[in-house]
Design a protein around this motif. Structure first.
Motif, PDB file in Angstrom:
ATOM      1  N   GLU A   1       5.845  11.298  33.002  1.00 34.84           N
ATOM      2  CA  GLU A   1       5.950   9.944  32.456  1.00 34.84           C
ATOM      3  C   GLU A   1       4.653   9.469  31.808  1.00 34.84           C
ATOM      4  O   GLU A   1       4.485   8.275  31.549  1.00 34.84           O
ATOM      5  CB  GLU A   1       6.361   8.968  33.569  1.00 34.84           C
ATOM      6  CG  GLU A   1       7.595   9.391  34.338  1.00 34.84           C
ATOM      7  CD  GLU A   1       8.764   9.721  33.421  1.00 34.84           C
ATOM      8  OE1 GLU A   1       9.230   8.796  32.716  1.00 34.84           O
ATOM      9  OE2 GLU A   1       9.206  10.882  33.402  1.00 34.84           O
ATOM     10  N   GLY A   2       3.736  10.381  31.524  1.00 36.28           N
ATOM     11  CA  GLY A   2       2.439  10.007  30.972  1.00 36.28           C
ATOM     12  C   GLY A   2       2.360  10.142  29.473  1.00 36.28           C
ATOM     13  O   GLY A   2       3.294   9.777  28.750  1.00 36.28           O
ATOM     14  N   TYR A   3       1.264  10.755  28.980  1.00 33.99           N
ATOM     15  CA  TYR A   3       0.945  10.730  27.559  1.00 33.99           C
ATOM     16  C   TYR A   3       1.108  12.073  26.863  1.00 33.99           C
ATOM     17  O   TYR A   3       0.536  12.288  25.800  1.00 33.99           O
ATOM     18  CB  TYR A   3      -0.505  10.263  27.358  1.00 33.99           C
ATOM     19  CG  TYR A   3      -0.851   8.904  27.910  1.00 33.99           C
ATOM     20  CD1 TYR A   3       0.128   7.959  28.202  1.00 33.99           C
ATOM     21  CD2 TYR A   3      -2.176   8.554  28.144  1.00 33.99           C
ATOM     22  CE1 TYR A   3      -0.200   6.717  28.706  1.00 33.99           C
ATOM     23  CE2 TYR A   3      -2.525   7.307  28.641  1.00 33.99           C
ATOM     24  CZ  TYR A   3      -1.533   6.392  28.928  1.00 33.99           C
ATOM     25  OH  TYR A   3      -1.866   5.159  29.422  1.00 33.99           O
ATOM     26  N   ARG A   4       1.875  12.972  27.424  1.00 29.58           N
ATOM     27  CA  ARG A   4       1.989  14.296  26.796  1.00 29.58           C
ATOM     28  C   ARG A   4       2.609  14.189  25.405  1.00 29.58           C
ATOM     29  O   ARG A   4       3.406  13.292  25.124  1.00 29.58           O
ATOM     30  CB  ARG A   4       2.808  15.234  27.680  1.00 29.58           C
ATOM     31  CG  ARG A   4       4.237  14.840  27.856  1.00 29.58           C
ATOM     32  CD  ARG A   4       4.983  15.785  28.813  1.00 29.58           C
ATOM     33  NE  ARG A   4       6.230  15.167  29.208  1.00 29.58           N
ATOM     34  CZ  ARG A   4       7.323  15.160  28.457  1.00 29.58           C
ATOM     35  NH1 ARG A   4       7.327  15.787  27.295  1.00 29.58           N
ATOM     36  NH2 ARG A   4       8.418  14.558  28.871  1.00 29.58           N
ATOM     37  N   LYS A   5       2.241  15.149  24.566  1.00 29.16           N
ATOM     38  CA  LYS A   5       2.716  15.171  23.188  1.00 29.16           C
ATOM     39  C   LYS A   5       3.774  16.249  22.954  1.00 29.16           C
ATOM     40  O   LYS A   5       4.517  16.199  21.983  1.00 29.16           O
ATOM     41  CB  LYS A   5       1.530  15.385  22.238  1.00 29.16           C
ATOM     42  CG  LYS A   5       0.460  14.296  22.355  1.00 29.16           C
ATOM     43  CD  LYS A   5      -0.778  14.662  21.591  1.00 29.16           C
ATOM     44  CE  LYS A   5      -1.843  13.567  21.709  1.00 29.16           C
ATOM     45  NZ  LYS A   5      -2.278  13.360  23.102  1.00 29.16           N
ATOM     46  N   SER A   6       3.819  17.253  23.827  1.00 31.48           N
ATOM     47  CA  SER A   6       4.734  18.385  23.665  1.00 31.48           C
ATOM     48  C   SER A   6       5.868  18.295  24.671  1.00 31.48           C
ATOM     49  O   SER A   6       5.729  17.671  25.732  1.00 31.48           O
ATOM     50  CB  SER A   6       3.982  19.704  23.873  1.00 31.48           C
ATOM     51  OG  SER A   6       2.927  19.841  22.957  1.00 31.48           O
ATOM     52  N   PRO A   7       6.994  18.931  24.385  1.00 36.34           N
ATOM     53  CA  PRO A   7       8.065  19.005  25.374  1.00 36.34           C
ATOM     54  C   PRO A   7       7.589  19.687  26.654  1.00 36.34           C
ATOM     55  O   PRO A   7       6.721  20.566  26.610  1.00 36.34           O
ATOM     56  CB  PRO A   7       9.139  19.842  24.672  1.00 36.34           C
ATOM     57  CG  PRO A   7       8.844  19.712  23.213  1.00 36.34           C
ATOM     58  CD  PRO A   7       7.362  19.591  23.109  1.00 36.34           C
ATOM     59  N   VAL A   8       8.159  19.289  27.767  1.00 38.47           N
ATOM     60  CA  VAL A   8       7.769  19.849  29.067  1.00 38.47           C
ATOM     61  C   VAL A   8       7.852  21.368  29.049  1.00 38.47           C
ATOM     62  O   VAL A   8       6.963  22.070  29.568  1.00 38.47           O
ATOM     63  CB  VAL A   8       8.658  19.269  30.184  1.00 38.47           C
ATOM     64  CG1 VAL A   8       8.443  20.024  31.497  1.00 38.47           C
ATOM     65  CG2 VAL A   8       8.367  17.786  30.376  1.00 38.47           C
ATOM     66  N   ALA A   9       8.899  21.901  28.446  1.00 40.96           N
ATOM     67  CA  ALA A   9       9.122  23.348  28.465  1.00 40.96           C
ATOM     68  C   ALA A   9       8.009  24.121  27.755  1.00 40.96           C
ATOM     69  O   ALA A   9       7.818  25.312  28.021  1.00 40.96           O
ATOM     70  CB  ALA A   9      10.467  23.683  27.828  1.00 40.96           C
TER      71      ALA A   9
END
Length: 218
Positions: free
Chosen positions: A184-192
């Protein structure tokens, strides 16, 4: 139990509204249009200098303004806490981990003074046994050196890193440390696309998740 190190922005706290406010005050002073909150979230993760660079580029401000804007940005950072919030369940999860004997650390690309200021604002300055900021060492994440230094400061024992972003995932990969990804943070890429040992979307899932990751080492 173990040594658990956390990222800060986008992991323990949602600081984007405060950082967004700083950015737009600086842009207003330069006669430039504001950036959106979503842009501010996207610019976070690689430290203050990279944030300012991305902010400048988004508004066409020249490279020769960088040092001045960065100095003004950092000068505002220590008191930028009023719009920042802890993610739900953070305080309880940290308290449970401490009660179980875990040693806790923070490794962030946020400047150290600003890091300590926001931890103190939330009464978490006494919770962590080691805190490293983006200016604590000559390098910052995704270079693994700050993360490894934080773990070294905590002492021997099993290691787990908790973060939210592409930068955190790459840092953990380079350091060879199990990584728990807060989705739920600031990632830019899909989890996978991010290397991780496990994911969680709520901090009430964290303690049992850490225990399950540590079981093979016990």
């Amino acid at each position: 139990m173990a040594n658990i190190v956390f990222d800060l922005d986008g992991t323990l706290i949602d600081s984007a509204p405060d950082i967004h406010g700083i950015a737009n005050r600086l842009l207003e002073q330069e006669g430039a249009p504001p950036i959106s909150l979503e842009q501010a979230r996207d610019f976070i993760g690689n430290g203050a200098s990279v944030f300012v660079e991305r902010m400048r580029q988004a508004r066409g401000l020249s490279d020769d303004m960088h040092d001045r804007l960065l100095a003004d940005f950092i000068a505002s950072y220590d008191t930028a806490v009023n719009l920042t919030v802890l993610y739900p369940g953070v305080v309880d999860a940290l308290a449970i981990l401490k009660a179980k004997g875990a040693r806790l650390g923070v490794c962030t690309n946020k400047p150290l003074r600003a890091t300590r200021a926001v931890l103190a604002h939330f009464g978490l300055d006494v919770t962590f046994d080691a805190v490293l900021g983006g200016d604590s060492l000559p390098t910052h994440k995704p270079d693994p050196a700050p993360l490894l230094a934080t773990f070294d400061a905590l002492g021997p024992g099993p290691r787990v890193y908790v973060g939210d972003s592409d930068v955190d995932a790459e840092t953990a990969r380079r350091a060879g440390i199990p990584f728990l990804l807060f989705t739920e943070g600031y990632r830019k890429s899909p989890v996978a696309e991010l290397p991780h040992s496990a994911t969680f979307s709520s901090f009430d899932q964290l303690v049992p998740l850490i225990q399950s990751v540590l079981e093979p080492a016990s």
